[in-house]
Scaffold this active site. Structure first.
Site, PDB file in Angstrom:
ATOM      1  N   LYS A 119      41.309  43.313  35.443  1.00 36.94           N
ATOM      2  CA  LYS A 119      41.167  42.291  36.262  1.00 36.94           C
ATOM      3  C   LYS A 119      42.259  41.158  36.272  1.00 36.94           C
ATOM      4  O   LYS A 119      42.760  41.002  35.055  1.00 36.94           O
ATOM      5  CB  LYS A 119      39.720  41.615  36.158  1.00 36.94           C
ATOM      6  CG  LYS A 119      39.118  40.880  37.147  1.00 36.94           C
ATOM      7  CD  LYS A 119      38.456  41.712  38.256  1.00 36.94           C
ATOM      8  CE  LYS A 119      37.626  41.299  39.114  1.00 36.94           C
ATOM      9  NZ  LYS A 119      36.586  42.283  39.482  1.00 36.94           N
TER      10      LYS A 119
HETATM   11  N1  GLU Z   1      37.040  43.676  42.942  1.00 35.40           N
HETATM   12  C1  GLU Z   1      36.058  44.943  43.211  1.00 35.40           C
HETATM   13  C2  GLU Z   1      35.196  44.962  42.069  1.00 35.40           C
HETATM   14  O1  GLU Z   1      34.893  43.990  41.254  1.00 35.40           O
HETATM   15  C3  GLU Z   1      36.792  45.977  43.353  1.00 35.40           C
HETATM   16  C4  GLU Z   1      37.553  46.497  42.208  1.00 35.40           C
HETATM   17  C5  GLU Z   1      38.754  47.633  42.525  1.00 35.40           C
HETATM   18  O2  GLU Z   1      38.513  48.322  43.912  1.00 35.40           O
HETATM   19  O3  GLU Z   1      39.499  48.057  41.863  1.00 35.40           O
HETATM   20  O4  GLU Z   1      34.497  45.817  41.732  1.00 35.40           O
END
Ligand code: GLU
Length: 417
Positions: A107
């Site tokens: 993240k």
């Molecule tokens: N931000 C989204 C999540 O928390 C998508 C993450 C992604 O597609 O890599 O799952």
């Protein structure tokens, strides 16, 4: 009332510990899986429109890569901290394992207030942040995507910045891109659609038809707004919605297409005619069958959990419920579809997008949605089965399933050197 620990990373570790205990993992394995593999903190100097320079703080955390490249979004928000990013990265590890896609978890975030920045400032900040984290991202290393207050345009800037330094167009370095740039059909709706597939299954478990059921949705961003629309299309009566400025309530049900239009025109759901005003706190306590928290962490806490009346809580957000609140909801007989299952549709279609990019062969929306339904239903039923087998709630079950998969991958790989 006892003070609740709201540190997101400590909450994430507690959730992991519960599963590790159930699985009887040895201490060494627990230590390996409890902490992020890699944490990068960067300064992001940005030229502002008035000629001044501001330095933003940015992060990219790779929690685990045992099952494949790190995967997870990038968040722009004034409250972003390293502990929040660490929590979100570890939730991505467990999420990808829950739906069984070949990724680890990562993240990123930048502490900034994107609502107070111009598009040009956002572009310059994004490009500098992308260049700072380019030392650890890449199509087979770590693949960012949109999250809170980032979107397909943000991904286009990151993809371009990364590609310019490499000298070729690297489509697979991010997902959630615009369609013209190797994005996938259905990606924008995927988080909400995945949640809808889970809600449909949960309705069957609870023997409550979705058609005619009442729903309240907290958050009107990519997840919440589209979830409200899909629920409305499925015949549910959406009685309350909200965004960061406040919420709306109508016992007769809101005309969601018109609320979407109002949000589009004014930037908020607030001010929509023909509905009562409610606060975000009141929304969570609305009398309804299905509650969809689709905003930020720590919304359902010990403070309000006993007043949540929904039978089904579908966590479209990451980390909306604290462990204490979780216990209360469970005792009160609510069926909680945990975040790492409920909102996994987004990363699942990100996986499809990445696979399409690597293959250079694109699917139509029908195919994407069909595969998404297959992945979500399979995961939902694997979690449900695990919860029945171990006599635990759906969250503990999802963690047990996910942690077992990551632990097994770690075990067969062995410890280097
Ligand atoms: N931000 C989204 C999540 O928390 C998508 C993450 C992604 O597609 O890599 O799952």
């Amino acid at each position: 009332m006892a003070q609740e620990n709201l540190n997101p990373f400590e909450i994430a570790q507690r959730q992991f510990d519960t599963a590790a205990e159930k699985l009887g993992l040895d201490d060494g394995m627990r230590e390996v899986l409890r902490y992020p593999k890699r944490q990068l903190v960067v300064s992001v100097p940005t030229l502002m429109d008035d000629g001044s320079v501001r330095v933003f703080q940015g992060y990219r955390v790779q929690h685990n890569v045992a099952r494949g490249p790190a995967k997870g979004g990038i968040r722009y928000h004034p409250k972003v901290t390293i502990d929040e990013v660490k929590a979100l990265a570890s939730w991505m590890t467990w999420k990808c394992a829950t739906v069984n896609i070949p990724y680890g978890g990562g993240k990123g975030g930048v502490t900034c207030d994107p609502k107070k920045m111009s598009r040009a400032e956002l572009e310059r900040m994004t490009r500098r942040y992308a260049s700072e984290i380019s030392i650890i991202i890449g199509p087979d290393r770590d693949i960012p995507a949109p999250d809170v207050y980032t979107d397909s345009q943000t991904m286009a800037w990151i993809m371009d910045t990364y590609s310019m330094t490499r000298g070729y167009s690297a489509l697979g370095v991010v997902t959630g891109k615009p369609l013209e740039l190797g994005g996938s059909a259905g990606r924008r709706e995927a988080t909400a659609r995945g949640a809808l597939f889970c809600i449909r299954e949960a309705c069957q478990v609870m023997k409550k038809p979705l058609r005619g059921a009442t729903a309240a949705v907290q958050g009107f961003g990519n997840a919440g707004a589209i979830a409200a629309r899909l629920l409305h299309d499925d015949g549910a009566r959406v009685v309350a919605v909200s965004d960061s400025k406040g919420g709306l309530y109508s016992s007769r049900g809101l005309d969601i297409p018109r609320v979407l239009e109002h949000k589009e025109n004014t930037g908020s759901v607030v001010g929509f005619k023909g509905a009562e005003r409610v606060t975000n706190d009141e929304l969570l306590e609305t009398r309804c069958d299905i509650l969809v928290p689709a905003a930020l962490e720590n919304q359902i806490t010990l403070r309000n959990a006993s007043r949540v009346r929904a039978r089904i809580v579908a966590e479209a957000a990451n980390g909306p419920t604290t462990p204490g609140a979780d216990r209360v909801l469970h005792e009160r007989g609510s069926f909680v579809i945990p975040d790492i299952l409920c909102n996994a549709g987004g990363v699942t279609v990100s996986y499809f997008e990445w696979a399409q990019n690597l293959q250079g062969f694109f699917w139509d929306e029908f195919e994407v949605n069909k595969q998404l339904e297959r992945f979500m239903k399979r995961a939902f039923h694997e979690v449900l089965e695990t919860s029945r087998k171990h006599n635990v709630d759906m969250r503990v079950a999802a963690y047990v399933l996910a942690v077992a998969r990551v632990a097994e991958a770690t075990r067969v790989r062995g410890l280097f050197p």
